[in-house]
Design an enzyme around this catalytic site. Structure first.
Site, PDB file in Angstrom:
ATOM      1  N   GLY A   1     -17.625   9.042 -25.170  1.00  0.00           N
ATOM      2  CA  GLY A   1     -18.614   8.242 -25.887  1.00  0.00           C
ATOM      3  C   GLY A   1     -19.442   7.413 -24.925  1.00  0.00           C
ATOM      4  O   GLY A   1     -20.616   7.690 -24.665  1.00  0.00           O
TER       5      GLY A   1
ATOM      6  N   GLY B   1     -11.528   6.122 -23.825  1.00  0.00           N
ATOM      7  CA  GLY B   1     -11.132   5.749 -22.470  1.00  0.00           C
ATOM      8  C   GLY B   1     -11.150   6.854 -21.437  1.00  0.00           C
ATOM      9  O   GLY B   1     -10.698   6.638 -20.309  1.00  0.00           O
ATOM     10  N   ILE B   2     -11.666   8.015 -21.796  1.00  0.00           N
ATOM     11  CA  ILE B   2     -11.728   9.120 -20.819  1.00  0.00           C
ATOM     12  C   ILE B   2     -12.839   8.811 -19.810  1.00  0.00           C
ATOM     13  O   ILE B   2     -14.011   8.704 -20.185  1.00  0.00           O
ATOM     14  CB  ILE B   2     -12.038  10.459 -21.551  1.00  0.00           C
ATOM     15  CG1 ILE B   2     -10.926  10.816 -22.530  1.00  0.00           C
ATOM     16  CG2 ILE B   2     -12.348  11.563 -20.551  1.00  0.00           C
ATOM     17  CD1 ILE B   2      -9.812  11.637 -21.964  1.00  0.00           C
TER      18      ILE B   2
ATOM     19  N   HIS C   1     -12.190   5.037 -32.552  1.00  0.00           N
ATOM     20  CA  HIS C   1     -13.591   4.597 -32.499  1.00  0.00           C
ATOM     21  C   HIS C   1     -13.873   3.872 -31.172  1.00  0.00           C
ATOM     22  O   HIS C   1     -14.667   2.938 -31.118  1.00  0.00           O
ATOM     23  CB  HIS C   1     -13.888   3.666 -33.681  1.00  0.00           C
ATOM     24  CG  HIS C   1     -15.146   4.033 -34.422  1.00  0.00           C
ATOM     25  ND1 HIS C   1     -15.163   4.901 -35.481  1.00  0.00           N
ATOM     26  CD2 HIS C   1     -16.436   3.656 -34.246  1.00  0.00           C
ATOM     27  CE1 HIS C   1     -16.415   5.024 -35.936  1.00  0.00           C
ATOM     28  NE2 HIS C   1     -17.205   4.279 -35.189  1.00  0.00           N
TER      29      HIS C   1
ATOM     30  N   LYS D   1     -12.144  13.040 -37.784  1.00  0.00           N
ATOM     31  CA  LYS D   1     -12.160  12.159 -36.603  1.00  0.00           C
ATOM     32  C   LYS D   1     -11.620  10.782 -36.966  1.00  0.00           C
ATOM     33  O   LYS D   1     -12.081  10.172 -37.941  1.00  0.00           O
ATOM     34  CB  LYS D   1     -13.599  12.015 -36.104  1.00  0.00           C
ATOM     35  CG  LYS D   1     -13.786  11.035 -34.949  1.00  0.00           C
ATOM     36  CD  LYS D   1     -15.220  11.085 -34.425  1.00  0.00           C
ATOM     37  CE  LYS D   1     -15.448  10.214 -33.211  1.00  0.00           C
ATOM     38  NZ  LYS D   1     -15.577   8.796 -33.485  1.00  0.00           N
TER      39      LYS D   1
END
Ligand SMILES: Cc1cc2nc3c(=O)[nH]c(=O)nc-3n(C[C@H](O)[C@H](O)[C@H](O)COP(=O)(O)O)c2cc1C
Length: 378
Positions: A326, A305-306, A272, A248
């Site tokens: 997140g 940013g999703i 991140h 990641k």
């Protein structure tokens, strides 16, 4: 946990969940969650970059049923959204990663949980109850420590290890905002707590001590170890673990190739959430380079940013297998624990289905670049 599922149904967008989270959390905690590092340039870019791609729908093409299932690491998931690892997530709601894992299991998707989430590896593994959960590791004290974490993850039923490689040093905090999410900072915000009694009551009832249930190997310690992974460590971990390893935090094709060479079964294009090196590109802008480098041989996932089902479909159109959320996950958790996360996942599931319907596309697997115009990405 106070809020009922009924009240969760009032949320139809992630923006509404975010607004509810703002009302629930102490001001500084909410700000610490949302902010990027330093000037917040990358965090802003992450969200804005999805505007650079527009949809290219097929008119008069009707699919009443759309298939949202996808396959990640060789196993099916209900729709291409995973929850991202969030350090100390338990501070946002006492259910923390346990509430998160219950919700993702219920929704048929995957939780990625960090070793510093605030609950133990074993507690979270047990809560998954047969669902899919991956363990994210960022640091360790020494190789013995890493070995013990890996053993515990294996006994607790984790499916994959996620190794975060974009945090070789701690980033600069945003100006004027809290440096860390911890008890010291939380207590400094006394005046904020008075106007957020519900959060404070639950936090106090949960013991107010995130180190108690820490998962790092030395019992009772929540300190980060001095070692942060390099490529050699990833190969070593892959051999020791035996199962799938996901790397990641890559945003270049070269690093993605290195990850695959080190034995990764998947890579997550991530910066991140803009909390690392400020000034790097939006992850969505970096996606084509990574897909071009390794997309044919490994699963490429994306986070950053999703915020809508449409964002997920755009990421898939540009070559991502799936996406991670997140902040949206954490906003949902803070509002109503497991139920809040479930509502957030439902908003994404419904949004992806609606987007496919309007695109005239029968399934998420059928989404490709012919469904988008790339206007000005990167
Ligand atoms: C408060 C906070 C804590 C985070 N902690 C971790 C962590 O412990 N490990 C990690 O790999 N990523 C961590 N991340 C990054 C997320 O896993 C993810 O990459 C990012 O949040 C995705 O962007 P989004 O918030 O815009 O969806 C954290 C992000 C936030 C906002």
């Amino acid at each position: 946990m106070g809020d009922s599922v009924r009240s969760n149904r009032e949320f139809f967008t992630i923006a509404e969940v975010e607004a509810a989270s703002r009302r629930r959390l102490p001001k500084s905690l909410f700000a610490a969650l949302g902010s990027g590092s330093e000037g917040g340039l990358t965090a802003r870019r992450n969200e804005e970059s999805f505007d650079a791609v527009s949809f290219r729908p097929r008119a008069a093409t009707v699919y009443d049923q759309r298939d949202l299932r996808t396959v990640v690491l060789g196993r099916e998931m209900a729709f291409p959204v995973l929850t991202a690892p969030i350090g100390k997530v338990r501070i946002f709601h006492p259910q923390g990663a346990i509430g998160g894992v219950r919700a993702t299991t219920n929704a048929g998707v995957v939780s990625v949980v960090t070793t510093s989430c605030g609950h133990s590896i074993e507690e979270v593994g047990a809560a998954a109850a047969g669902g899919r959960v991956w363990l994210q590791i960022g640091t360790w004290q020494d190789r013995n420590d890493a070995e013990s974490i890996i053993e515990r993850a294996s006994s607790a039923g984790y499916e994959a290890l996620v190794i975060t490689v974009d945090s070789s040093v701690s980033p600069n905090p945003p100006a004027g905002r809290p440096v860390k999410i911890d008890l010291y900072n939380a207590l400094n915000f006394g005046p904020e707590l008075i106007v957020r009694p519900r959060w404070f009551y639950e936090y106090a009832r949960d013991g107010m001590d995130l180190s108690l249930a820490s998962v790092v190997s030395s019992p009772g310690s929540n300190k980060k170890g001095p070692l942060r992974p390099t490529w050699g460590d990833i190969e070593w971990i892959r051999d020791l673990w035996g199962g799938p390893v996901v790397v990641k935090g890559v945003i270049t094709g070269d690093d993605a190739k290195r990850a695959v060479q080190a034995g990764a079964s998947g890579v997550i294009v991530s910066n991140h959430g803009g909390k690392g090196l400020d000034g790097v590109p939006a992850t969505f802008a970096a996606l084509p380079e990574v897909v071009g480098a390794v997309g044919s041989e490994t699963d490429v996932l994306l986070d950053g940013g999703i915020r809508t089902g449409g964002d997920v479909v755009k990421a898939v159109a540009m070559g991502a297998k799936a996406t991670l959320i997140g902040r949206p996950f954490t906003w949902g958790l803070s509002v109503a624990g497991e139920d809040g996360v479930l509502r957030v996942l439902d908003i994404f599931r419904e949004g992806i289905g609606r987007t496919l319907g309007l695109l005239g596309c029968p399934s998420i697997e059928a989404v490709d670049r012919t469904f988008v115009n790339v206007d000005a990405l990167g």
